[in-house]
Design a protein around this motif. Structure first.
Motif, PDB file in Angstrom:
ATOM      1  N   LEU A  52       0.812  -1.210   0.000  1.00  0.00           N
ATOM      2  CA  LEU A  52       0.000   0.000   0.000  1.00  0.00           C
ATOM      3  C   LEU A  52       0.850   1.267   0.000  1.00  0.00           C
ATOM      4  CD1 LEU A  52      -2.816  -0.926   2.573  1.00  0.00           C
ATOM      5  CD2 LEU A  52      -3.038  -0.758   0.103  1.00  0.00           C
ATOM      6  N   GLU A  53       1.975   1.211   0.709  1.00  0.00           N
ATOM      7  CA  GLU A  53       2.793   2.414   0.899  1.00  0.00           C
ATOM      8  C   GLU A  53       3.878   2.598  -0.160  1.00  0.00           C
ATOM      9  OE1 GLU A  53       2.576   4.913   2.960  1.00  0.00           O
ATOM     10  OE2 GLU A  53       0.880   4.159   4.128  1.00  0.00           O
ATOM     11  N   VAL A  54       4.331   1.499  -0.748  1.00  0.00           N
ATOM     12  CA  VAL A  54       5.486   1.569  -1.645  1.00  0.00           C
ATOM     13  C   VAL A  54       5.060   1.214  -3.073  1.00  0.00           C
ATOM     14  CG1 VAL A  54       7.838   0.748  -2.062  1.00  0.00           C
ATOM     15  CG2 VAL A  54       6.973   0.898   0.294  1.00  0.00           C
ATOM     16  N   CYS A  65      11.581   1.475   0.132  1.00  0.00           N
ATOM     17  CA  CYS A  65      10.709   1.096   1.251  1.00  0.00           C
ATOM     18  C   CYS A  65      10.735   2.138   2.368  1.00  0.00           C
ATOM     19  CB  CYS A  65      11.114  -0.266   1.804  1.00  0.00           C
ATOM     20  SG  CYS A  65      10.818  -1.634   0.663  1.00  0.00           S
ATOM     21  N   VAL A  66      11.895   2.727   2.582  1.00  0.00           N
ATOM     22  CA  VAL A  66      12.011   3.747   3.621  1.00  0.00           C
ATOM     23  C   VAL A  66      11.252   5.002   3.203  1.00  0.00           C
ATOM     24  CG1 VAL A  66      13.608   5.280   4.830  1.00  0.00           C
ATOM     25  CG2 VAL A  66      14.188   2.860   4.512  1.00  0.00           C
ATOM     26  N   GLY A  67      11.414   5.376   1.927  1.00  0.00           N
ATOM     27  CA  GLY A  67      10.696   6.524   1.404  1.00  0.00           C
ATOM     28  C   GLY A  67      11.355   7.849   1.739  1.00  0.00           C
ATOM     29  N   PRO A  68      10.914   8.936   1.084  1.00  0.00           N
ATOM     30  CA  PRO A  68      11.466  10.264   1.352  1.00  0.00           C
ATOM     31  C   PRO A  68      11.324  10.648   2.813  1.00  0.00           C
ATOM     32  CG  PRO A  68      10.067  10.286  -0.607  1.00  0.00           C
ATOM     33  CD  PRO A  68       9.869   8.957   0.053  1.00  0.00           C
ATOM     34  N   SER A  69      12.444  10.997   3.423  1.00  0.00           N
ATOM     35  CA  SER A  69      12.468  11.365   4.851  1.00  0.00           C
ATOM     36  C   SER A  69      11.921  10.250   5.742  1.00  0.00           C
ATOM     37  CB  SER A  69      11.661  12.657   5.087  1.00  0.00           C
ATOM     38  OG  SER A  69      12.155  13.716   4.282  1.00  0.00           O
ATOM     39  N   GLY A  70      11.963   8.998   5.229  1.00  0.00           N
ATOM     40  CA  GLY A  70      11.513   7.862   6.031  1.00  0.00           C
ATOM     41  C   GLY A  70      10.015   7.783   6.212  1.00  0.00           C
ATOM     42  N   GLN A  71       9.247   8.540   5.385  1.00  0.00           N
ATOM     43  CA  GLN A  71       7.817   8.658   5.611  1.00  0.00           C
ATOM     44  C   GLN A  71       7.062   7.361   5.324  1.00  0.00           C
ATOM     45  OE1 GLN A  71       6.377  11.446   7.032  1.00  0.00           O
ATOM     46  NE2 GLN A  71       4.777   9.916   7.299  1.00  0.00           N
ATOM     47  N   ARG A  72       7.489   6.612   4.301  1.00  0.00           N
ATOM     48  CA  ARG A  72       6.752   5.389   3.952  1.00  0.00           C
ATOM     49  C   ARG A  72       6.803   4.364   5.082  1.00  0.00           C
ATOM     50  NH1 ARG A  72       8.820   4.571  -2.350  1.00  0.00           N
ATOM     51  NH2 ARG A  72       7.579   6.274  -3.248  1.00  0.00           N
ATOM     52  N   VAL A  73       7.984   4.083   5.553  1.00  0.00           N
ATOM     53  CA  VAL A  73       8.093   3.094   6.626  1.00  0.00           C
ATOM     54  C   VAL A  73       7.493   3.638   7.917  1.00  0.00           C
ATOM     55  CG1 VAL A  73      10.399   3.748   7.449  1.00  0.00           C
ATOM     56  CG2 VAL A  73       9.608   1.397   7.708  1.00  0.00           C
ATOM     57  N   GLN A  74       7.563   4.940   8.121  1.00  0.00           N
ATOM     58  CA  GLN A  74       6.987   5.530   9.331  1.00  0.00           C
ATOM     59  C   GLN A  74       5.476   5.369   9.355  1.00  0.00           C
ATOM     60  OE1 GLN A  74       8.768   6.729  12.010  1.00  0.00           O
ATOM     61  NE2 GLN A  74       6.726   6.614  12.934  1.00  0.00           N
TER      62      GLN A  74
END
Length: 351
Positions: free
Chosen positions: A211-213, A251-260
């Protein structure tokens, strides 16, 4: 018996609920035959003829033409049949109308009961098929209540059961709260389908990342494996065949937003994202992150590894209650024996 209104209602029912008119008509036929047998104590060889255009229903008793009649309710002699029509031959079936004059009221009442049952069954079947097709998916529901064994989650058309053993932390579940759950199993019961959902299943992690990535959803990044202590820590191993794509970074995403976003959905569950490698030395070393690894010795025959880490990294590599090492082993499929560098000489391992 005029049933034009009944057939008009079937048309509407088919449009509104998607229940096949043929299913209801078949139920209607069975209902009429049942009513005839029950109320008029007649033979079993009864046929129903429904004329949808005229809205009429007639009952016929069927008799087989034979030379020797042994079952008068089901057979008619050839000589008698030929008096009706000289063209009848042995083996032919003749229909005799037996619709009673007062049959309409009884038949209608009986038909309504059976038709309602068939409608409910058809709705249950449709619902079962719909959620069968969604088994393995992630859905958002609203917490309704719990009975001590299950939490009831409203999914719109049905209330799913979230067993207590499938909850990460009982404190996270509050009435009227919205939660994402993984549809783990669908069972068909007499009262309808039962949908079981989970918050602990490792596949929940996969679906949340999908859903996020976008790169996972479109297949650019692949989740190779997941190991999870639900509510505490998860390790996820990712890979991409595209050299221009960093699977961990995606998976981590910009500024870690996806995994957060996923961590927030899981109420703070820690997530380690590691690079997949076909080389077991690299894979095991990556899986023990955040610990630093000095060397990995592979025993292919036992699918086992001995891992050397700096002495000051030993506790981190093993983890609290052995969690880090256990999850790394689950993630990679390799046995992992962690040793400090100071024991390298005793193990006859060159640094």
């Amino acid at each position: 018996m005029n049933t034009k209104e009944f057939f008009a209602a079937l048309e509407l029912l088919e449009k509104e609920k998607g229940i096949s008119k043929d299913i209801i008509i078949e139920a209607f036929e069975h209902a009429l035959i049942s009513a005839y047998k029950k109320n008029f104590n007649q033979a079993t060889n009864v046929k129903v003829e429904i004329n949808e255009h005229t809205g009429t229903v007639k009952l016929y008793q069927q008799k087989t033409v034979t030379e020797d009649v042994t079952r008068p309710q089901e057979q008619i002699s050839l000589s008698e049949a030929m008096r009706i029509n000289p063209h009848y031959e042995e083996g032919d079936i003749i229909n005799f109308e037996v619709t009673p004059k007062d049959f309409g009221r009884i038949a209608t009442q009986t038909a309504k009961q059976v038709v309602k049952q068939r409608i409910r069954q058809a709705e249950r079947d449709n619902l079962l098929q719909e959620f069968k097709d969604r088994e393995g998916e992630i859905v958002t529901g609203i917490v309704v209540k719990d009975d001590g064994k299950h939490v009831f989650v409203d999914l719109g058309k049905i209330e799913a059961l979230l067993p207590m053993r499938e909850i990460m932390n009982p404190d996270e579940i509050k009435p009227n709260s919205r939660i994402k759950v993984y549809i783990s199993k669908i069972e068909s019961k007499n009262k309808g389908p039962v949908v079981y959902v989970s918050r602990k299943d490792p596949n929940l992690i996969k679906r949340l990342f999908e859903l996020e990535v976008p790169e996972i959803y479109d297949g650019t990044v692949e989740i190779m494996s997941v190991a999870r202590d639900a509510g505490d820590r998860t390790k996820i191993c990712v890979f991409s065949e595209d050299p221009n794509v960093d699977p961990v970074g995606a998976c981590v995403g910009p500024s870690g937003q996806r995994v957060q976003n996923i961590v927030d959905e899981l109420n703070g569950e820690k997530i380690d994202i590691i690079h997949y490698s076909k080389d077991p030395e690299v894979l095991v070393a990556n899986a023990l992150s955040p610990a630093q690894v000095t060397k990995v010795v592979v025993d292919e025959s036992r699918k086992a590894t001995t891992v050397l880490v700096p002495d000051n990294q030993l506790s981190l590599a093993i983890g609290k209650r052995g969690q880090n090492a256990r999850l790394a082993a689950q993630l990679t499929g390799w046995k992992i024996d962690i040793k400090p560098e100071s024991e390298a000489a005793n193990l006859d391992i060159e640094l």
